[in-house]
Every structure is written in C-alpha cells, then in structure tokens.
Design an enzyme around this catalytic site. Structure first.
Site, PDB file in Angstrom:
ATOM      1  N   ASP A 181      62.344  21.731 -36.146  1.00  0.00           N
ATOM      2  CA  ASP A 181      61.037  22.235 -36.588  1.00  0.00           C
ATOM      3  C   ASP A 181      60.022  21.109 -36.781  1.00  0.00           C
ATOM      4  O   ASP A 181      59.130  21.189 -37.623  1.00  0.00           O
ATOM      5  CB  ASP A 181      61.182  23.023 -37.898  1.00  0.00           C
ATOM      6  CG  ASP A 181      62.127  24.210 -37.748  1.00  0.00           C
ATOM      7  OD1 ASP A 181      62.073  24.866 -36.681  1.00  0.00           O
ATOM      8  OD2 ASP A 181      62.913  24.459 -38.676  1.00  0.00           O
ATOM      9  N   ARG A 182      60.199  20.046 -35.998  1.00  0.00           N
ATOM     10  CA  ARG A 182      59.298  18.885 -36.039  1.00  0.00           C
ATOM     11  C   ARG A 182      59.290  18.179 -37.390  1.00  0.00           C
ATOM     12  O   ARG A 182      58.367  17.421 -37.710  1.00  0.00           O
ATOM     13  CB  ARG A 182      57.873  19.266 -35.626  1.00  0.00           C
ATOM     14  CG  ARG A 182      57.791  19.867 -34.219  1.00  0.00           C
ATOM     15  CD  ARG A 182      56.375  19.947 -33.720  1.00  0.00           C
ATOM     16  NE  ARG A 182      55.774  18.614 -33.590  1.00  0.00           N
ATOM     17  CZ  ARG A 182      55.980  17.799 -32.565  1.00  0.00           C
ATOM     18  NH1 ARG A 182      56.810  18.135 -31.582  1.00  0.00           N
ATOM     19  NH2 ARG A 182      55.377  16.633 -32.515  1.00  0.00           N
ATOM     20  N   LEU A 183      60.322  18.395 -38.203  1.00  0.00           N
ATOM     21  CA  LEU A 183      60.460  17.640 -39.455  1.00  0.00           C
ATOM     22  C   LEU A 183      61.214  16.351 -39.143  1.00  0.00           C
ATOM     23  O   LEU A 183      62.366  16.153 -39.552  1.00  0.00           O
ATOM     24  CB  LEU A 183      61.175  18.481 -40.513  1.00  0.00           C
ATOM     25  CG  LEU A 183      60.352  19.622 -41.098  1.00  0.00           C
ATOM     26  CD1 LEU A 183      61.180  20.398 -42.126  1.00  0.00           C
ATOM     27  CD2 LEU A 183      59.076  19.084 -41.747  1.00  0.00           C
ATOM     28  N   HIS A 184      60.551  15.493 -38.389  1.00  0.00           N
ATOM     29  CA  HIS A 184      61.169  14.240 -37.974  1.00  0.00           C
ATOM     30  C   HIS A 184      61.305  13.291 -39.164  1.00  0.00           C
ATOM     31  O   HIS A 184      60.555  13.370 -40.140  1.00  0.00           O
ATOM     32  CB  HIS A 184      60.322  13.578 -36.887  1.00  0.00           C
ATOM     33  CG  HIS A 184      59.939  14.489 -35.774  1.00  0.00           C
ATOM     34  ND1 HIS A 184      60.847  15.276 -35.114  1.00  0.00           N
ATOM     35  CD2 HIS A 184      58.719  14.754 -35.213  1.00  0.00           C
ATOM     36  CE1 HIS A 184      60.228  15.967 -34.173  1.00  0.00           C
ATOM     37  NE2 HIS A 184      58.936  15.683 -34.224  1.00  0.00           N
TER      38      HIS A 184
END
Length: 204
Positions: A181-184
């Site tokens: 979820d693009r929570l890099h």
C-alpha cells in the site's frame, strides 16, 4: 536484520550504515542480475546544473565508495569544480534502494595503478584511446586510436594519468524498502560526530 519481506525498523538495523549497506549488498549479489554493483552517479556543475550516469562500484569500506573513470570526462570535470555527489543503488528484485550522499576525492595513485593492472588489456587500451565525453568523428576514429595504442604498448599498458579512481566519502545514507500500500520504509543515517550516526525515519 529484516529481509526484504519484513518492515525495516530503526531498532533492527545496524548502527553503522556501512555495515547495513554490506548486508543489503550481499543479498543483492545473490538476487540481482546481472550487475548488482551498477549504481547511478549524480554530479552537478558549480552553478548547480545536474547530470546523471551509471558507473560500477568497485569497492567500499568505512572510508567510502570507490569507482573509476576518466578524469577528463564530464563527471570528472564537474567533480573537479564541485566535489560533491550522490550514489543511488536500485535493486528491484529485492525491492530496495540505497542513496548515499557525500563529498568526493580522488583515490591514491597507487590504488588506481593497482586496479588498472587488473583490467583486461582491451579496457586498458580503451582508457588511453577514448577522450571520454568529447566529440569524435566516428567509431572508426576510436578504433584507429585503439590500434595505435596497441602498437605503442605491445606488452604491459601503463595507467593514463587522466584515468583513475574516485572515493565518495558518505555524509548520509538513505535505505529504502518497498512496502504494501505504498507504506515504504525509509531509514536515514546522518553523521552525528565522532564516528557516530543518527538514524531517523522518513515518511514514504
């Protein structure tokens, strides 16, 4: 040390960014094909105009990250006037990248001599023949220059004085790891004095 499928947390990384890089680099060598040592090198003119190209990392340790090139090339000219640069490693197979910023200095001549001696003869001749980043009349002109230097140096090829190593001495590292979820995850190391580093988390 987490693998690339687990979140990258500040309390689980190495306190020394070079040690952290070494762990990731070892994994990249096993996972990334064909050349995990390929790295983007960004330089800029004194006026701030940037340029970017790929080079190959040849060695690294606590003192810095070493690559080799023609000192008269565009990057060489820019580093002579503005000795700061950024390296960016991107290992897509591992879902990771590392950005390293710092000042750049030339390697010792002895180190450049030793590395040059390990290069294939053709690469050694090319270092003499290619006026890197300069305009040339065509490939034929380069091939004639290579042939001329092959006649000049029928045995051992000495290192040209305009070719050698650079060492980027890090001032900061950013370790980036892809997340769902693009929570890099982004861990930033910055020098805190006396050989210590401060670790901070950046928002993705």
């Amino acid at each position: 040390m987490p693998d690339s499928r687990q979140p990258l947390r500040e309390d689980r990384v190495e306190s020394d960014p070079v040690a952290q890089f070494a762990r990731w680099y070892d994994l990249a060598q096993a996972q990334v094909k064909p050349i995990p040592e390929a790295v983007a090198l960004a330089t800029a003119t004194r006026a701030g105009h940037p340029s970017l190209r790929m080079v190959l990392l040849k060695s690294f340790d606590a003192h810095g990250f070493v690559f080799y090139t023609n000192y008269r090339s565009r990057k060489g000219r820019e580093l002579a006037r503005n000795p700061r640069a950024t390296l960016l490693f991107y290992w897509g197979e591992a879902g990771r990248q590392v950005r390293i910023e710092g000042r750049v200095e030339k390697s010792a001549a002895r180190d450049s001599d030793e590395y040059f001696a390990t290069r294939p003869r053709g690469s050694q001749l090319a270092a003499w023949a290619s006026p890197q980043s300069a305009m040339v009349a065509g490939r034929g002109a380069l091939e004639r220059r290579v042939a001329a230097y092959a006649r000049k140096y029928p045995a051992a090829v000495p290192r040209p004085s305009h070719w050698g190593g650079y060492r980027l001495v890090p001032e900061s590292f950013e370790f980036w790891q892809g997340g769902e979820d693009r929570l890099h995850d982004r861990s930033l190391y910055r020098r805190a004095g006396s050989g210590r580093w401060r670790i901070e988390r950046l928002a993705p």
